[in-house]
Design an enzyme around this catalytic site. Structure first.
Site, PDB file in Angstrom:
ATOM      1  CB  VAL A  82      -0.805   0.161   1.337  1.00 35.61           C
ATOM      2  CG1 VAL A  82      -1.901   1.164   1.295  1.00 35.61           C
ATOM      3  CG2 VAL A  82      -1.854  -1.073   1.139  1.00 35.61           C
ATOM      4  CB  VAL A  84      -0.496   7.616  -1.126  1.00 35.17           C
ATOM      5  CG1 VAL A  84      -1.144   8.989  -1.959  1.00 35.17           C
ATOM      6  CG2 VAL A  84      -1.940   6.663  -0.856  1.00 35.17           C
ATOM      7  NE  ARG A  90      -2.430  15.818   5.385  1.00 36.42           N
ATOM      8  CZ  ARG A  90      -1.128  15.292   5.518  1.00 36.42           C
ATOM      9  NH1 ARG A  90      -0.206  15.561   4.345  1.00 36.42           N
ATOM     10  NH2 ARG A  90      -0.528  15.126   6.502  1.00 36.42           N
ATOM     11  N   GLY A  92      -7.617  11.718  -0.997  1.00 34.45           N
ATOM     12  CA  GLY A  92      -8.432  10.447  -0.791  1.00 34.45           C
ATOM     13  C   GLY A  92      -8.001   9.452  -1.431  1.00 34.45           C
ATOM     14  CB  VAL A  93      -4.849   8.482  -3.275  1.00 33.36           C
ATOM     15  CG1 VAL A  93      -4.123   7.256  -4.029  1.00 33.36           C
ATOM     16  CG2 VAL A  93      -4.850   9.453  -4.153  1.00 33.36           C
ATOM     17  CB  SER A 118       5.162   1.133   7.062  1.00 30.52           C
ATOM     18  OG  SER A 118       4.245   2.039   6.460  1.00 30.52           O
ATOM     19  CD  GLU A 119       3.843   6.561   8.596  1.00 28.57           C
ATOM     20  OE1 GLU A 119       4.313   7.302   9.462  1.00 28.57           O
ATOM     21  OE2 GLU A 119       3.603   6.571   7.366  1.00 28.57           O
ATOM     22  CE1 TYR A 123      -3.500   0.581   5.528  1.00 33.08           C
ATOM     23  CE2 TYR A 123      -1.747   0.626   6.713  1.00 33.08           C
ATOM     24  CZ  TYR A 123      -2.157   0.681   5.646  1.00 33.08           C
ATOM     25  OH  TYR A 123      -1.414   0.933   4.520  1.00 33.08           O
ATOM     26  CG  PHE A 409       1.893 -10.505   4.416  1.00 39.36           C
ATOM     27  CD1 PHE A 409       0.948  -9.349   3.940  1.00 39.36           C
ATOM     28  CD2 PHE A 409       1.867 -10.745   5.670  1.00 39.36           C
ATOM     29  CE1 PHE A 409      -0.030  -9.107   4.870  1.00 39.36           C
ATOM     30  CE2 PHE A 409       0.741 -10.321   6.462  1.00 39.36           C
ATOM     31  CZ  PHE A 409      -0.196  -9.726   6.123  1.00 39.36           C
TER      32      PHE A 409
END
Length: 409
Positions: A82, A84, A90, A92-93, A118-119, A123, A409
């Site tokens: 994942v 962007v 910022r 909306g992607v 990663s952060e 999520y 993964f």
């Protein structure tokens, strides 16, 4: 630009993966790693967002099968890759990819989505809850001794090339999957992941090494490890870097750990990831000198609350009505009656009064038994609406073995 994600075409993979590398710092993967990830990527389950010819967003979902309490392995989307583009923050992607992805996972009939972050702060707003932890340790083997069980001396150890031992190690791993929640069955191709060994990732350590434990001619345990040689004014000060240990019985497990503790010219053993209840903690003479630390592991998202709660068993009888909040996947919101025990479970919609109120994020955290509902209630994340319901459900949702994700993964 439109931010509507679309399914990745195989011919677009290089551009898509290059955007992912850029988002993670711009350092390209080693050629063998990149080749493996290209082979493992399921393009029909991967999404890209494009601004003209430029890829500005990526997301994938491996088709995993995940072990859950009770020993079943359940279809789960392994959310991965994942990113962007920094030029498109910022806008909306990410939200658009998460929306499309969870709709797809539901359509595929997979009750769970899982990821590593990663952060960790990203999520939760999409319904993912921290469900597993991983323990790391830096053990001073000059001062820590092992007390091994009777029969350990009867285990035969032998060195093998990791590639030659892969099938035997995978057989041990496969037998271990149902015994611990949070582990993934290895699909074809994934057996190559533990063997990746690009020199740039070794951190000054040796190439990957393997030791096998055998009993009655059968491989019953193994360790994949490296040795990082170091010297100081007093002499050798090397480190054994443990990548993974697997074993089918206590004596094979102890024999492997005793071997790792005794490798010549080393004074420490470094373990990057093991379960929080790893049994070696009960073999060591001084746990204070093991440098134990915990980190977040896998995040779990219930895509189908009813299906997910029915897929696992419960270590004590439970009959509880859950009031579930889920703004991002509203098909899950509302009241669910869960009844079950160690033999199975049923979870259906109900109009009965709720016993506990929580969000789907808290259900994800409790799902594999790694975090108790009582602990989450202590943080104000679960509300008890019927006296006694919290204790009943907390006990039922527990797991005899701590959940653990054995590989990234």
């Amino acid at each position: 630009m439109t931010i509507e994600p679309r399914v990745l075409a195989a011919a677009e993979w290089n551009v898509w993966f290059t955007q992912l590398e850029l988002a993670f710092g711009g350092v390209p993967e080693a050629p063998e790693e990149r080749a493996l990830w290209e082979e493992l990527t399921e393009c029909d389950r991967s999404l890209g967002v494009w601004d003209g010819k430029a890829c500005v967003g990526t997301a994938g979902a491996f088709s995993f099968r995940l072990s859950v309490p009770g020993g079943a392995v359940v279809p789960a989307a392994g959310v991965t890759m994942v990113s962007v583009a920094p030029t498109h923050r910022r806008r909306g992607v990410l939200t658009s990819m998460m929306r499309r992805q969870l709709d797809d996972v539901r359509a595929w009939g997979e009750p769970l989505a899982v990821l590593t972050a990663s952060e960790p702060g990203i999520y939760g707003r999409f319904g993912y809850g921290l469900a597993t932890q991983r323990m790391r340790a830096d053990i001073d083997t000059t001062r820590v001794r092992l007390s091994v069980p009777e029969g350990t001396d009867g285990v035969r150890l032998r060195l093998a090339r990791p590639e030659d031992a892969a099938a035997a190690c995978e057989a041990v791993y496969a037998r271990s999957v149902p015994l611990r929640p949070g582990m993934t069955e290895r699909r074809p191709g994934w057996e190559r992941l533990p063997l990746l060994d690009p020199p740039g990732d070794r951190g000054g350590a040796s190439a990957l090494q393997c030791v096998l434990a055998e009993r009655d001619g059968e491989v019953t345990g193994y360790a994949l490890y490296r040795v990082r040689p170091e010297w100081n004014a007093a002499g050798p000060d090397g480190t054994v870097v443990v990548e993974h240990v697997g074993a089918l019985d206590p004596v094979s497990y102890a024999a492997v750990w005793r071997y790792l503790f005794a490798i010549d010219l080393t004074t420490s053993v470094s373990v990057n990831s093991c379960p929080v209840d790893a049994a070696w903690q009960h073999l060591v003479s001084d746990v204070r000198r093991c440098g134990i630390a915990l980190r977040d592991g896998m995040f779990v998202r219930l895509v189908d609350v009813g299906g997910a709660l029915e897929a696992r068993t419960y270590q004590a009888p439970v009959d509880v009505v859950l009031e579930v909040a889920d703004d991002f996947c509203p098909w899950n919101a509302g009241r669910w009656r869960l009844t079950g025990d160690s033999g199975g479970a049923r979870c259906v919609r109900t109009d009965e009064a709720a016993d506990l109120a929580l969000s789907v994020r808290e259900l994800g955290s409790a799902y594999l038994g790694g975090f108790s509902l009582a602990s989450l209630a202590g943080a104000g994340r679960v509300r008890e609406l019927r006296e006694g319901a919290l204790a009943e459900a907390s006990l039922a949702f527990g797991s005899a073995a701590a959940p653990w994700l054995s590989h990234h993964f």
